[in-house]
Design a protein around this motif. Structure first.
Motif, PDB file in Angstrom:
ATOM      1  N   UNK A  30     -43.758 -77.548 -87.752  1.00 55.16           N
ATOM      2  CA  UNK A  30     -43.657 -77.081 -89.141  1.00 55.16           C
ATOM      3  C   UNK A  30     -43.724 -75.569 -89.247  1.00 55.16           C
ATOM      4  N   UNK A  31     -43.455 -74.873 -88.150  1.00 58.38           N
ATOM      5  CA  UNK A  31     -43.444 -73.409 -88.113  1.00 58.38           C
ATOM      6  C   UNK A  31     -42.087 -72.944 -87.589  1.00 58.38           C
ATOM      7  N   UNK A  32     -41.562 -71.862 -88.137  1.00 55.39           N
ATOM      8  CA  UNK A  32     -40.285 -71.329 -87.651  1.00 55.39           C
ATOM      9  C   UNK A  32     -40.279 -69.822 -87.823  1.00 55.39           C
ATOM     10  N   UNK A  33     -39.439 -69.156 -87.018  1.00 56.67           N
ATOM     11  CA  UNK A  33     -39.397 -67.694 -87.024  1.00 56.67           C
ATOM     12  C   UNK A  33     -38.028 -67.214 -86.590  1.00 56.67           C
ATOM     13  N   UNK A  34     -37.560 -66.146 -87.227  1.00 52.60           N
ATOM     14  CA  UNK A  34     -36.315 -65.538 -86.766  1.00 52.60           C
ATOM     15  C   UNK A  34     -36.628 -64.279 -85.965  1.00 52.60           C
ATOM     16  N   UNK A  35     -35.766 -64.001 -84.991  1.00 50.81           N
ATOM     17  CA  UNK A  35     -35.936 -62.831 -84.139  1.00 50.81           C
ATOM     18  C   UNK A  35     -34.667 -61.999 -84.156  1.00 50.81           C
ATOM     19  N   UNK A  36     -34.819 -60.711 -83.882  1.00 53.30           N
ATOM     20  CA  UNK A  36     -33.693 -59.771 -83.914  1.00 53.30           C
ATOM     21  C   UNK A  36     -32.991 -59.741 -82.562  1.00 53.30           C
ATOM     22  N   UNK A  37     -32.591 -60.900 -82.070  1.00 47.71           N
ATOM     23  CA  UNK A  37     -31.852 -61.015 -80.816  1.00 47.71           C
ATOM     24  C   UNK A  37     -30.993 -62.273 -80.919  1.00 47.71           C
ATOM     25  N   UNK A  38     -29.902 -62.354 -80.164  1.00 46.61           N
ATOM     26  CA  UNK A  38     -28.965 -63.474 -80.338  1.00 46.61           C
ATOM     27  C   UNK A  38     -29.417 -64.775 -79.695  1.00 46.61           C
ATOM     28  N   UNK A  39     -30.366 -64.708 -78.750  1.00 45.64           N
ATOM     29  CA  UNK A  39     -30.825 -65.916 -78.059  1.00 45.64           C
ATOM     30  C   UNK A  39     -32.337 -65.985 -78.124  1.00 45.64           C
ATOM     31  N   UNK A  40     -32.907 -67.181 -78.005  1.00 43.79           N
ATOM     32  CA  UNK A  40     -34.364 -67.296 -78.046  1.00 43.79           C
ATOM     33  C   UNK A  40     -35.008 -66.519 -76.902  1.00 43.79           C
TER      34      UNK A  40
END
Length: 451
Positions: A377-387
């Motif tokens: 139930x947690x999610x996050x976006x990152x400033x890169x194209x891949x995890x």
């Protein structure tokens, strides 16, 4: 790396700041009063890091929302940085706390609530023996001390860019040459961290093998998925191989589930079938009332009990007068048995899936080289194209100015994200409308970043 012009970030930040300041005059008044009696105008120093010209002061919070002193309703996707993952003031927890207030707040003696709470945790995580603290920091610190005590080994191993509260041994990282150094911002370390700590990149079994080979590491302490430098998921087989490596080297394996409880009722330990020697869980289990716990295998608990004299059990650096107090235990019992149910986690996870899809749609529509990672139930976006594959990759992808803009833009639109991350957490009370409110705000700002 982010695909965004820093000048555009600065311009949008200035625009959002003007909106913020116009919206929140009452918060400004309290901030200015607070500065006369509190450093930075806040009760704890890290609160100055929130975006905006001053902190937003809260008047009341309920469920998945809070209202600030300027009367603005906010969707809360921070939820006390997991402390209120249950939603603010869940009814069952509030009722239990109110009833306990009349029966006693702290006594230094056990009650039935402690037994029921420990039984519930044992069933969730598969570890039979539990102790209660006030914070996950306390629980992690106690377990580290136990590890050194029962193994006779002086050092601990942690993951590069980890966070386990204010445990001294964990404020260490690797420099560009792979040497253990104090993490940036580490205030007053008692000894150089390389004396106490081996630091290993996440998902790097070869590096862990080298760290454990000398035989001086008492325990490995890690999150099963990193969350405090962005969400970094384990490679297939990584955690199982780590368990085998600890068995071969006589090293204890500790799993900190304080944030990864988001994976389900028994955290990643249950969801992924892990076999740690000990588990730490904090914040969430008290529904917002200070509480945490650590569970141990029967073998580890027996080693601890046999090695600590009764006469010394209160002065060994493990405990705390208010640990396991009656009020906290009433909150933990109610929260575990009536709030953090499997049904609640199913609802929360569905909201996180919707949030992930909404944010990824905004990223794709703007053509940005970013991505979203979800854990329960947690999610996050990152400033890169891949995890990211490890903490260093996640740290390298950060952009503080861009992060501050996105948080501030959300805040002026009445949405609170988890501080210091681009992370959202869902509570049982979070609705589709709450999620969609963020998706619309995010889509607007990402489009304008490239306008």
């Amino acid at each position: 790396m982010t695909g965004v012009d820093p000048a555009r970030v600065a311009a949008l930040h200035a625009e959002a700041t003007r909106r913020f300041e116009a919206q929140r005059p009452r918060s400004r008044e309290l901030f200015e009063r607070g500065r006369r009696v509190m450093p930075g105008g806040v009760p704890m120093s890290w609160m100055v890091k929130w975006p905006g010209s001053w902190p937003t002061f809260v008047a009341r919070a309920s469920g998945a929302h809070f209202t600030c002193v300027d009367g603005i309703d906010h969707v809360d996707l921070c939820l006390g940085d997991t402390g209120a993952m249950t939603g603010h003031s869940p009814a069952a927890t509030v009722a239990a706390v109110r009833a306990q207030l009349d029966r006693g707040i702290t006594t230094m003696l056990p009650g039935e609530d402690a037994v029921v709470a420990a039984e519930d945790l044992a069933a969730r995580f598969g570890l039979p023996q539990w102790q209660f603290t006030l914070t996950a920091t306390d629980a992690n610190r106690h377990l580290v001390r136990y590890a050194r005590h029962v193994t006779g080994r002086p050092r601990v191993a942690v993951i590069d860019w980890c966070y386990h509260g204010s445990v001294d041994e964990t404020f260490a990282t690797l420099d560009a040459d792979g040497r253990v150094v104090a993490r940036r911002g580490n205030i007053g370390p008692p000894v150089p961290p390389e004396v106490t700590t081996a630091v290993v990149p996440f998902n790097d079994l070869d590096a862990m093998e080298r760290a454990l080979a000398p035989g001086d590491v008492a325990c490995v302490l890690l999150e099963p998925a990193m969350t405090n430098i962005g969400i970094v998921l384990p490679d297939d087989g990584y955690l199982a191989a780590l368990r085998d490596m600890c068995d071969r080297t006589g090293t204890l394996l500790y799993v900190d589930e304080t944030h990864t409880l988001c994976a389900g009722p028994g955290g990643c330990t249950r969801a992924w079938g892990l076999r740690p020697d000990a588990v730490v869980v904090g914040k969430t289990i008290g529904g917002g009332v200070p509480a945490a716990a650590f569970g141990m295998t029967a073998e580890l608990a027996d080693r601890v009990q046999r090695s600590v004299e009764l006469e010394d059990v209160d002065v060994g650096g493990v405990g705390g007068t208010l640990a396991g107090n009656a009020l906290s235990m009433a909150a933990v019992r109610a929260t575990l048995t009536e709030v953090l149910t499997p049904e609640a986690f199913a609802t929360m996870t569905a909201r996180a899936v919707r949030w992930t899809e909404g944010v990824q749609a905004g990223i794709d529509a703007a053509g940005l080289p970013w991505q979203v990672t979800r854990l329960g139930c947690r999610a996050e976006y990152t400033f890169r194209p891949t995890p990211p594959h490890d903490g260093a990759e996640a740290a390298a992808a950060d952009d503080f100015a861009l992060q501050q803009l996105l948080h501030l833009w959300a805040l002026v639109d009445g949405i609170l994200l988890t501080p210091f991350h681009n992370m959202a957490l869902m509570s049982p009370d979070t609705t589709d409308d709450d999620v969609d409110r963020h998706s619309r705000s995010f889509a607007t700002v990402t489009q304008r970043l490239l306008a």
